[in-house]
Design an enzyme around this catalytic site. Structure first.
Site: not given
Length: 207
Positions: A124, A82
Site C-alpha cells: 500500500d 495508505s
C-alpha cells in the site's frame, strides 16, 4: 510474346510463394515487436494501479540523480502510504482494498505536476519523484497530495469510507547525497507521519 507471357506466368508462379513467405514474415515480426512492446509495458507497469513499478522508477530516478549531480540542481522524493488499507480489506474484502489503492493513486495524481513520476513501491506504499524540486516546494506538494486523498472518501456499497495517506519528504542535496539515501530518508519521514497519528506530511528530520 506467348513465350514471354508463359515465362512471366511461370516466374510469378515461382515468386508467389516467396512473396507470401516474405509477407508473413513481415507480419510475424510486426506481431513479435508488438508482443515485445506489450511485455515491456507490463514488466514496467503495476498491473493493478497502472502506474510504473519500481524497476522502471529506479531507472528514472538513477537518470535524474545523475543529471541533478551534474548540473547542481535539487530533486525530492515523496513516500506515500495508505493509512487504512488493512481495515478496508478486513471490513469489506480484498476487492474493496484493491479499489482503495486505485482510488488513492487517482487522487495522488491530481496533486502532481506533469513532470512528476509516481510509482508503486509495494503493498500500500507509493513513491513520487519530484524533479528539480527543492525541499520547501516538495513539502507543499506533499501537503497537496495528503489533502487530495483526505477530501475524497471511497464509496463502498453506498458507505463513504474515509481515506487518508501518510507522506514522507526528503530532498537532494539537503537531506542526502545519493538516490538510495534520499529514498531511505523519505521512507523514515513517512513512518514519522504514521507515528504522529497518520494523515500527515512530514519532512525528514535527523532529530
Amino acid at each position: 510474346s506467348i513465350f514471354t507471357l508463359a515465362y512471366g506466368a511461370q516466374l510469378m508462379g515461382r515468386l508467389a510463394p516467396m512473396l507470401l513467405v516474405a509477407y508473413l514474415t513481415t507480419m510475424l515480426s510486426a506481431d513479435i515487436r508488438y508482443a515485445i512492446r506489450r511485455i515491456k509495458i507490463l514488466s514496467e507497469t503495476d498491473e493493478l494501479t497502472g502506474v510504473i513499478n519500481m524497476r522502471a522508477f529506479s531507472a528514472i530516478l538513477e537518470r535524474e540523480a545523475g543529471l541533478s549531480m551534474r548540473y547542481s540542481r535539487s530533486y525530492s522524493i515523496l513516500m506515500v502510504d495508505s493509512d487504512n488499507l488493512k481495515s478496508v480489506n478486513d471490513t469489506f474484502g480484498h476487492e474493496a482494498g484493491n479499489r482503495l489503492l486505485i482510488h488513492v493513486v487517482n487522487h495522488i495524481q491530481t496533486a502532481l505536476r506533469s513532470t512528476d513520476v509516481l510509482a508503486r513501491y509495494g503493498g500500500d506504499e507509493f513513491v513520487v519523484l519530484l524533479p528539480e524540486t527543492s525541499g520547501a516546494h516538495a513539502r507543499e506538494i506533499a501537503e497537496r497530495v495528503r489533502s487530495a486523498v483526505d477530501r475524497s472518501p471511497l464509496d463502498v456499497r453506498g458507505a463513504q469510507v474515509p481515506t487518508t495517506v501518510s507522506v514522507g519528504v526528503a530532498s537532494y542535496p539537503d537531506d542526502a547525497q545519493d538516490a538510495d539515501a534520499v529514498l531511505d530518508k523519505a521512507d523514515k519521514a513517512m513512518y514519522q507521519s504514521k507515528q504522529n497519528g497518520r494523515n500527515q506530511a512530514s519532512a525528514f528530520s535527523a532529530a
